[in-house]
Design a protein around this motif. Sequence first.
Motif, PDB file in Angstrom:
ATOM      1  N   ALA A  37      11.639 122.733   0.250  1.00  0.00           N
ATOM      2  CA  ALA A  37      12.337 123.794   0.952  1.00  0.00           C
ATOM      3  C   ALA A  37      11.578 124.278   2.172  1.00  0.00           C
ATOM      4  CB  ALA A  37      12.599 124.947  -0.009  1.00  0.00           C
ATOM      5  N   ASP A  38      10.239 124.195   2.138  1.00  0.00           N
ATOM      6  CA  ASP A  38       9.459 124.678   3.264  1.00  0.00           C
ATOM      7  C   ASP A  38       8.928 123.524   4.106  1.00  0.00           C
ATOM      8  OD1 ASP A  38       7.720 123.730   1.418  1.00  0.00           O
ATOM      9  OD2 ASP A  38       6.365 125.444   1.433  1.00  0.00           O
ATOM     10  N   ALA A 613      14.786 120.869  -2.820  1.00  0.00           N
ATOM     11  CA  ALA A 613      13.852 121.832  -3.415  1.00  0.00           C
ATOM     12  C   ALA A 613      13.411 121.414  -4.811  1.00  0.00           C
ATOM     13  CB  ALA A 613      14.482 123.220  -3.467  1.00  0.00           C
ATOM     14  N   ARG A 657      10.851 123.982  -6.174  1.00  0.00           N
ATOM     15  CA  ARG A 657      10.498 124.983  -5.172  1.00  0.00           C
ATOM     16  C   ARG A 657      11.692 125.935  -5.049  1.00  0.00           C
ATOM     17  NH1 ARG A 657       6.366 123.286  -0.959  1.00  0.00           N
ATOM     18  NH2 ARG A 657       5.398 121.409  -1.788  1.00  0.00           N
ATOM     19  N   PRO A 658      11.853 126.822  -6.027  1.00  0.00           N
ATOM     20  CA  PRO A 658      13.074 127.639  -6.075  1.00  0.00           C
ATOM     21  C   PRO A 658      13.177 128.662  -4.950  1.00  0.00           C
ATOM     22  CG  PRO A 658      11.519 128.325  -7.764  1.00  0.00           C
ATOM     23  CD  PRO A 658      10.976 127.074  -7.167  1.00  0.00           C
ATOM     24  N   VAL A 659      12.042 129.165  -4.467  1.00  0.00           N
ATOM     25  CA  VAL A 659      12.041 130.116  -3.361  1.00  0.00           C
ATOM     26  C   VAL A 659      10.909 129.750  -2.427  1.00  0.00           C
ATOM     27  CG1 VAL A 659      13.035 131.993  -4.735  1.00  0.00           C
ATOM     28  CG2 VAL A 659      10.554 131.741  -4.605  1.00  0.00           C
ATOM     29  N   GLN A 660      10.952 130.285  -1.246  1.00  0.00           N
ATOM     30  CA  GLN A 660       9.935 130.007  -0.252  1.00  0.00           C
ATOM     31  C   GLN A 660       8.557 130.396  -0.783  1.00  0.00           C
ATOM     32  OE1 GLN A 660      10.865 128.655   2.630  1.00  0.00           O
ATOM     33  NE2 GLN A 660       8.897 128.576   3.690  1.00  0.00           N
ATOM     34  N   TYR A 704       1.853 129.937  -5.716  1.00  0.00           N
ATOM     35  CA  TYR A 704       2.724 130.955  -5.129  1.00  0.00           C
ATOM     36  C   TYR A 704       2.040 131.614  -3.943  1.00  0.00           C
ATOM     37  CZ  TYR A 704       5.776 135.017  -4.660  1.00  0.00           C
ATOM     38  OH  TYR A 704       6.631 135.973  -4.170  1.00  0.00           O
ATOM     39  N   PRO A 707       4.719 136.795  -0.337  1.00  0.00           N
ATOM     40  CA  PRO A 707       5.607 136.929   0.824  1.00  0.00           C
ATOM     41  C   PRO A 707       5.176 138.008   1.809  1.00  0.00           C
ATOM     42  CG  PRO A 707       6.583 137.995  -1.089  1.00  0.00           C
ATOM     43  CD  PRO A 707       5.319 137.321  -1.569  1.00  0.00           C
TER      44      PRO A 707
END
Length: 805
Positions: A37-38, A613, A657-660, A704, A707
Amino acid sequence: MMGISKLSLAGVSLAALMTAASPAMADDAAQPTPKPADGGEIIVTAQHRAQSRQDVGIAIAAFGREALKTLNVQSSVDIARITPGVSLSSNVGGQNSQFSIRGVTQNDFNDAVEAPVAVYVDDGYVPNMQGQTFGMFDLERVEVLKGPQGTLFGRNATGGLVQYVVTKPSDQLDATLNAGYGRYNQTRIDGAIGGPLTQTLSARASFYYDRNDATLKNVYPAGAAGGTPVNLGGVTSPCCANEGNADTLAGRLQLQYQPSSDLTVRLVGSIARQRMSTGPYQQEATIAEVNAAGSVINSYAASPTETRAAIGPGGANYTGFSGSPTSRLAGADWFGFTAPNPALRQVSVGYASSNANWTDSYNGALHVNYDFSGMHFVSITDFKSFDKSFAMDVAASPTSFVAYGTLAHTQSFSQELRLSGSGPKLDWTLGAYYLFINARASDGFIAPAYSLFAGSLGATDTGIDLTNSFRLKTSSGSLFGQVEYEFVPKWKVIVGGRIISEHQTYDFASGATANLDPFAINPVTASSELFPLQPSFDDSRTETLWTGKAQLEYHPDHDLLIYAGVNRGVKGGSFNAKLPDGTPALPASQIPYSPEVLWSYEAGFKLTFLNGAGTFDASGYYYDYHNYQAFTFQNVSGVVQNRNARTYGAEAELVLRPVQGLQLNASVSAFDAQVKDLQIAPGVFRNVRPSFAPRTQIAGRVSYRLPVSIAGGSLTVNGDGTYTSGSFNNLQNFDSQWMPGYTLFNAGVTWKDAGGHYNLGVFVNNVTDKLYKVSGYDLSNLCGCSEEVYGKPRWWGVTAGYSFR
């Protein structure tokens, strides 16, 4: 989101795998996905061309530069720690380690032997099994390929291969500098600088330094019977140093000439040296069990109340071994020594030096890449030189008994030529490979002055060495090729093969020599030999070998690959060099042993989902082994027997990779392996498990990146855990040779500035300070003991780095 059809295909594939290979699943240890994703697709060269890992129908573990740093991978063999299906065998207290993949292993300490798992550094083959342990620096990535890899890579290997891809010069100036400090006063510094010198010439220089204090405190002569160590009037000097310290220094220089976009010529030179203590073994009192013929058929850890020298038929006290006492002190070895609790990280050893063991290695290579007429030509010329001297106390005790030493000098030259081409439906590679290895080695028993062994041979005041010296020259030439053809849309067939002509000459001598250095073995020569120990032997042979691959792949779209195939791997034969351990010498017919052949049947799939992802990869396999080179340590020596074997297993890996900023990895490997009809003693045959082959390995990792900005930069928290089931450290599979399973946890925090130039970190490996065995040698019929090696204790460290790119 992926469609129902893709889910169905993956489900059918997985069901078929689980039916064909009954243990669990797993693949390579988790790393960045092809379309995360990133961003940041990881590219591999498993088929000698740049491809996404998800597009290659091979079980692969791939670790990029940042992943290696995050996981605190410092040594070449640390890769096994984070890759299910990959484990280590070792010797000399773990100072030498070798890779084992899916149970394909050999832990022979003969310095002329090649490994069944091949190791490549910058496309250059490491020719000796004892050279697989080295410091890691300035790498672009590491790739682990599981299963036979005989069609495309220069040296045929039955188990798989590990390749270390170095960072190459470029036309952009860049520099890195990293430093770290950790437990046991570990100091680590590495760095690199590279960039253009002229419009057509660029360079890169890199270096590496890593040292640590001893990890085992020597409390000599604690534990000796009555507090007095057994000797014949003197102590080996220097005496009683702490053990487990290491000091490594290495450097690499590259010059790259690129007159056009079609031609690249790269010249590489590297050098490395290691300085270490004597082999850091701890001791455990053990007891052998013998049958009516006096042959050892099992061994056990001695209980605190055990007083028998050995267990005879019916449980009687057996004293028939040479040098055996009539009984032992309760729970002690034959000399009355009771070892410290291994959890204390202590040894009690008189034969111990902080700077006795060393290796020196040199490498020079020339790489040529040329594109013309839609084809790509590669030439790799490589020279390596490896020197080594190791010593260790056999009984790992304060008793002045006997030591083991090895001295080796290995040189190799290889030349590889490859021509390849690609089209809309066809990819092909043709090539030729030549390898010459000249391995000279000596190993045996060092009996310093005043040792019991020297006294038994009438050399109390002078000492004596019982030495094997041998030379093995190997010349191997091969032609190889592989074709990938999309015969209908979405369907591809891959066919490859290699034909090999291998010539070997072997010379062996065994004799007693003067003990010139108590911490180094003295080679046998015509002028140094005092008297012969075993008959001399020489032989010459030429063998024709072949490998092959046939695979079918279905690629319904860019998110799913399904593959199935058969692969034939081969590893050339070699020669035994049985130590002069007092038992009858091997007959001449048993000194050479045959090549091993592995037929691998494997199927799997690679699935990408959640718009890149997530990935889920799985494979199942069956190995049919013929003439498996089974190394068995017995009678204080080791011998390879050719036996048949089989293995079936499965692997799986999930990356999300569920979220950034968040990455989750989980992988598992399980297999069942069996070596058939192994002779563990004269007339005693058993089916056994391969050594250093845990049936189940599970790994998980979370990383992780917070953010929010922290001090003007980003903060990443990571942790990983691995479970490794129990395994044997010897192919005999005796009770005392069992190493229980264990679970390890590691954690770290890294901060990077917003510009990506500076980083600070802290890590803790083996967070719970788990005590776990990783190697050992059963000497129950020599000293009523076994040597044991334990994994690293809790290890913390802090790091700082700067990079300019």
